[in-house]
Design an enzyme around this catalytic site. Sequence first.
Site, PDB file in Angstrom:
ATOM      1  N   GLU A  26       0.934  -1.138  -0.069  1.00 29.49           N
ATOM      2  CA  GLU A  26       0.072  -0.071  -0.187  1.00 29.49           C
ATOM      3  C   GLU A  26       0.835   1.268   0.024  1.00 29.49           C
ATOM      4  O   GLU A  26       1.539   1.499   0.938  1.00 29.49           O
ATOM      5  CB  GLU A  26      -1.050   0.128   1.162  1.00 29.49           C
ATOM      6  CG  GLU A  26      -1.962  -0.862   1.251  1.00 29.49           C
ATOM      7  CD  GLU A  26      -2.930  -0.821   2.414  1.00 29.49           C
ATOM      8  OE1 GLU A  26      -4.137  -1.590   2.063  1.00 29.49           O
ATOM      9  OE2 GLU A  26      -2.945  -0.231   3.151  1.00 29.49           O
ATOM     10  N   ASP A  41      -5.730  10.285   9.636  1.00 29.98           N
ATOM     11  CA  ASP A  41      -4.344   9.778  10.098  1.00 29.98           C
ATOM     12  C   ASP A  41      -4.013  10.146  11.687  1.00 29.98           C
ATOM     13  O   ASP A  41      -4.182  11.449  11.641  1.00 29.98           O
ATOM     14  CB  ASP A  41      -3.301   9.907   9.096  1.00 29.98           C
ATOM     15  CG  ASP A  41      -3.613   8.906   7.756  1.00 29.98           C
ATOM     16  OD1 ASP A  41      -3.479   7.551   8.201  1.00 29.98           O
ATOM     17  OD2 ASP A  41      -3.942   9.400   6.583  1.00 29.98           O
TER      18      ASP A  41
END
Lengths: 265, 400
Positions: free
Chosen positions: A49, A60
């Site tokens: 990824e 995040d």
Amino acid sequence: MSRLAATFEQLSKTGRKALIPFITAGDPSPDFTLPLMHAMVEAGADVIELGVPFSDPMADGPVIQRASERALDHKMSLRRVLAIATEFRKTNQQTPVVLMGYVNPIEAMGYEDFANAAQRAEIDGVLTVDLPPEEAEECVALLKVRDIDPIFLLAPNSTDERIKKMDAAGSGYLYYVSLKGVTGAGHLNTADVETKLKQIRANTRLPVAIGFGVKDAQTAKTVAGLGDGVVVGSALISKIEANLDNLERAKIEIVELLVAMRQAM
Amino acid sequence: MTEKYNMPDERGHFGPYGGMFVAETLIPPIQELNAAYQQYLNDPEFIAELDADLKHYVGRPSPLYHAERWSRELGGAQIYLKREDLNHTGAHKINNTIGQALLAKRMGKTRIIAETGAGQHGVATATVAARLGLECVIYMGAVDVVRQSLNVYRMKLLGATVVAVESGSKTLKDALNEALRDWVTNVDNTFYIIGTVAGPHPYPAMVRDFQAIIGREAKQQCQDQAGRLPDALVACVGGGSNAIGLFYPFIDDSSVKMIGVEAAGDGIETGRHSAPLCAGRPGVLHGNRTYLMEDDDGEIIETHSISAGLDYPGVGPEHAWLKDTGRAEYVNITDTEALEGFHALTRMEGIIPALESSHAMAYTMKLAPAMKKDEIIIVCLSGRGDKDMQTMAQREGIEL
């Protein structure tokens, strides 16, 4: 069959689980990413990824936020991430590459231009954190006709109805975010994940990768016992952050962690 | 416009704008919020409690004040000020926080979070949290914490925890990012009070509906005082909540011009501004599609304005729609011009406006002289200037 579908089928035949490292492209500098991708494959990564840095990474935690900031300091962009993926494909035809990021850089490029560019770069999957299926129809259609898998997230509070929706819209695999929170946060509750996975399996036949809270070989092993793949991100990026003055050391530590995870799984 | 305005659609879209662009963890709480909002929007008991609070706690209705001296001085249209600065806590922000906090209470949430730029929304949130006995955490960019230190102190006095956000540009957008992260982590007990008409659906519509009291009152007051509708509405636009609040009840009155004033900072041509509608392009940020300040790669760029409350790279999606359809017009005012507006209102009418509202005042100084003396402009005086004394003094080289 897509490269992702083939990878999960092959793993399933041999009874193995996918090890899926996440790194932010261009962190801490653009030159570091390509060799790191190859090193991670050698260490046992089954899928990579590749994070597309964004100025406002709302889902995040601080570790990946800072990785994004470091990459953006070097003017990393979606176009440049695609260029790195293109380079990677020149010498690696097997390992699927999934782009992971936020929708605005894709909007800025235009959905169709992006889909074409991703196809040319032989990208295998696209995971857009802030593009739920309700808003993703146009993008998903453009990706699917190019054999690129749209990958969707599931959360601990996802209902049966939501899971069915992801199953219909997504392909390749589903990414289960194993805790409520941002990347790099908290501790995994194995029993909760196990219960949730039963509910998810009842509503989809797609492989399920599990991420958020995977820190070491032990958690990787535990998680591998529950899903079809293990995503590890913040733990790897922490190695980069701890060795900004010695990137060779960062790469060695990342490889060591992945090897330990691969063996434990 | 022959058909009655009826936006957004049920999925929160204003044409191509708005929507629900959030990570999966936030979908269930947003759906829960939307369901609760739809339920209480038409609940007579909820409406009665809200109305009573707006009257007795906030001090509504706020006056519509005919600024006769200033109108005469400018020599054109008659200027009426909608006095949101006279609300409890000194700005329009509390119209919305009262509404959302009552909703939070009914939904059984015990913890309130909010983002703030100038600190007005943070203060308004901390205020209602104190009154309802709810835990309150306010996220504020570290840069704003410094330039709005008085409001930080007010929030702390009210019992809120103020978190200085050190990521990104350390301003409003980063505070919003951090509040969203908190919400993702604490969805079970936490209600996120967004302060402007941005964010994922249903926030843009919900905040608009709570702020629309500004326009409803103004319409009635204008009728009572002048016997007719105004010719133009003027309001500053950062996220755009005071502007939508004023505009919304007039949208179907096609004779009424609606003008939103963005912050041009050092000037649009310098790139150092906060004017996405005037100089940006559509993209997706903070849960909705709207006009944004971004670079060619879709990265959000830093904004600049003397007023912290306008220092935001996006704008409410409904404004994007009103711009594209031509129903509203969007203009911009530089820092320097805003200061002229600030001084003019202060000296002409004895009212010290917030720097945000000063942008609307400055545009009014351009607009009024070009209009006839029997025409009417309603300007939203969205907040009072007390919070800006330090910024003003510093800018003018005065030590307090």
